[in-house]
Design an enzyme around this catalytic site. Structure first.
Site, PDB file in Angstrom:
ATOM      1  N   PRO A   2      -3.415   2.196  -0.093  1.00 34.09           N
ATOM      2  CA  PRO A   2      -3.666   3.016  -1.293  1.00 34.09           C
ATOM      3  C   PRO A   2      -3.336   2.228  -2.563  1.00 34.09           C
ATOM      4  O   PRO A   2      -2.259   1.654  -2.668  1.00 34.09           O
ATOM      5  CB  PRO A   2      -2.709   4.193  -1.116  1.00 34.09           C
ATOM      6  CG  PRO A   2      -2.337   4.191   0.332  1.00 34.09           C
ATOM      7  CD  PRO A   2      -2.403   2.768   0.772  1.00 34.09           C
ATOM      8  N   GLU A   3      -4.293   2.191  -3.475  1.00 32.85           N
ATOM      9  CA  GLU A   3      -4.112   1.479  -4.741  1.00 32.85           C
ATOM     10  C   GLU A   3      -4.140   2.510  -5.872  1.00 32.85           C
ATOM     11  O   GLU A   3      -4.101   3.709  -5.612  1.00 32.85           O
ATOM     12  CB  GLU A   3      -5.222   0.424  -4.906  1.00 32.85           C
ATOM     13  CG  GLU A   3      -5.275  -0.552  -3.732  1.00 32.85           C
ATOM     14  CD  GLU A   3      -6.395  -1.581  -3.854  1.00 32.85           C
ATOM     15  OE1 GLU A   3      -6.825  -1.892  -4.977  1.00 32.85           O
ATOM     16  OE2 GLU A   3      -6.851  -2.084  -2.805  1.00 32.85           O
ATOM     17  N   HIS A  91       4.571  10.155  12.845  1.00 29.40           N
ATOM     18  CA  HIS A  91       5.129   9.317  11.784  1.00 29.40           C
ATOM     19  C   HIS A  91       5.356  10.071  10.483  1.00 29.40           C
ATOM     20  O   HIS A  91       5.234   9.503   9.404  1.00 29.40           O
ATOM     21  CB  HIS A  91       4.250   8.090  11.521  1.00 29.40           C
ATOM     22  CG  HIS A  91       3.900   7.332  12.757  1.00 29.40           C
ATOM     23  ND1 HIS A  91       4.843   6.623  13.476  1.00 29.40           N
ATOM     24  CD2 HIS A  91       2.736   7.194  13.426  1.00 29.40           C
ATOM     25  CE1 HIS A  91       4.253   6.062  14.517  1.00 29.40           C
ATOM     26  NE2 HIS A  91       2.980   6.393  14.525  1.00 29.40           N
ATOM     27  N   ARG A 110       3.322   2.466   9.416  1.00 31.16           N
ATOM     28  CA  ARG A 110       3.762   1.064   9.402  1.00 31.16           C
ATOM     29  C   ARG A 110       5.013   0.851   8.559  1.00 31.16           C
ATOM     30  O   ARG A 110       5.577  -0.229   8.562  1.00 31.16           O
ATOM     31  CB  ARG A 110       2.608   0.172   8.941  1.00 31.16           C
ATOM     32  CG  ARG A 110       1.468   0.200   9.963  1.00 31.16           C
ATOM     33  CD  ARG A 110       0.247  -0.537   9.482  1.00 31.16           C
ATOM     34  NE  ARG A 110       0.466  -1.969   9.413  1.00 31.16           N
ATOM     35  CZ  ARG A 110      -0.405  -2.819   8.884  1.00 31.16           C
ATOM     36  NH1 ARG A 110      -1.547  -2.360   8.372  1.00 31.16           N
ATOM     37  NH2 ARG A 110      -0.150  -4.104   8.859  1.00 31.16           N
ATOM     38  N   ARG A 149      -2.827 -20.853 -16.254  1.00 29.73           N
ATOM     39  CA  ARG A 149      -2.346 -20.675 -14.884  1.00 29.73           C
ATOM     40  C   ARG A 149      -3.300 -21.340 -13.900  1.00 29.73           C
ATOM     41  O   ARG A 149      -4.509 -21.211 -14.017  1.00 29.73           O
ATOM     42  CB  ARG A 149      -2.219 -19.176 -14.542  1.00 29.73           C
ATOM     43  CG  ARG A 149      -1.358 -18.389 -15.514  1.00 29.73           C
ATOM     44  CD  ARG A 149       0.127 -18.640 -15.316  1.00 29.73           C
ATOM     45  NE  ARG A 149       0.597 -18.226 -14.011  1.00 29.73           N
ATOM     46  CZ  ARG A 149       1.295 -17.109 -13.784  1.00 29.73           C
ATOM     47  NH1 ARG A 149       1.565 -16.271 -14.771  1.00 29.73           N
ATOM     48  NH2 ARG A 149       1.717 -16.826 -12.572  1.00 29.73           N
TER      49      ARG A 149
END
Ligand code: ZN
Length: 268
Positions: A2-3, A91, A110, A149
């Site tokens: 999930p972002e 879970h 996880r 960079r």
């Protein structure tokens, strides 16, 4: 994983619970608590003042200096259930019982995510990068964090201390939309490239939110239902499938340990 768009989608749906009180919080796995600046018992009887997002974190503001913060990690879910219903899935680590007939369920098979009990929000988030949809995320800011960079531009987009909320899916999609190869040294981008990338990041994230997130594997929204953006992905997860723009097969490489998808023809 999930972002920003996925967590934003969840947060928006959860808004209906602002004002509700916490009856009690069931912690089924103590080790999911990453930080306890106060006891979980202190949250009993508190009302939810606000529910918000910062980066990929989901924040419940309770009493003064009482914040209950979740991160969904790689595979976490956060959803609402009627309080009479038992969560059917495995879970489940935390259930927040509210006094409005709703239970909030947090699960994360996880366990890359976690739960934080935090007093001062500002301190907790002090190293977090700017929100890409906020006004302070300007093309000039993007230029400042990319220039000189040598690191691949994609790595910097994923760096939560520079920009918060972008993960693998939206990084790949934003770079495709901007026509920029993910492995380009960040400092090699021209002013024009940066402007394009800035626009693309915001556009792709907004689309993601509009379509209620991407369900690639595990993600579900606050109603435990799939998102819609997966049907609109142009490169992510499309290895060897034709590029929607030019028809060439999409490449997959690894950058900074993350699988990365792009078109060698459309992205330079
Ligand atoms: Zn192409």
């Amino acid at each position: 994983m999930p972002e920003l768009p996925e967590v934003e989608t969840i947060v928006r749906a959860l808004q209906s619970n602002v004002g509700a009180g916490i009856k009690h919080i069931e912690i089924k796995r103590e080790d999911i608590l990453r930080l306890q600046e106060f006891s979980v018992l202190e949250l009993q009887g508190q009302n939810i003042k606000n529910i918000r997002r910062r980066g990929k974190f989901l924040i419940f503001e309770l009493g003064r200096d009482l914040n209950l913060i979740f991160h969904l990690g790689m595979s976490g879910r956060f959803y609402m259930l009627a309080s009479a219903e038992e969560p059917a899935e495995k879970h489940v680590h935390v259930i927040v019982h509210l006094n409005n007939g709703i239970n909030l369920v947090y699960q994360d098979p996880r366990r890359f995510g976690g739960v934080w009990l935090v007093k001062e929000r500002e301190r907790f988030f002090r190293n977090m990068g700017r929100e890409p949809l906020s006004p302070d995320f300007s093309a000039t800011y993007l230029e400042d964090i990319l220039k000189y960079r040598k690191a691949p531009v994609k790595n910097l987009l994923l760096n939560q201390n520079l920009i918060s909320g972008i993960g693998n899916i939206y990084a790949d999609e934003s770079l495709f939309a901007a026509g920029i190869r993910p492995d380009r040294p960040a400092g090699s981008l021209s002013r024009q490239d940066i402007k394009k990338l800035h626009r693309s990041i915001r556009k792709v994230l907004r689309q993601g939110i509009e379509l209620r997130g991407t369900t690639f594997r595990d993600y579900r929204d606050a109603f435990n239902e799939s998102g819609g953006f997966q049907d609109y992905l142009k490169v992510y997860g499309r290895h060897n499938q034709p590029c929607p723009q030019c028809g060439q097969p999409i490449e997959r490489i690894r950058i900074g340990g993350r699988s990365t998808h792009f078109c060698t023809n459309c992205q330079r």
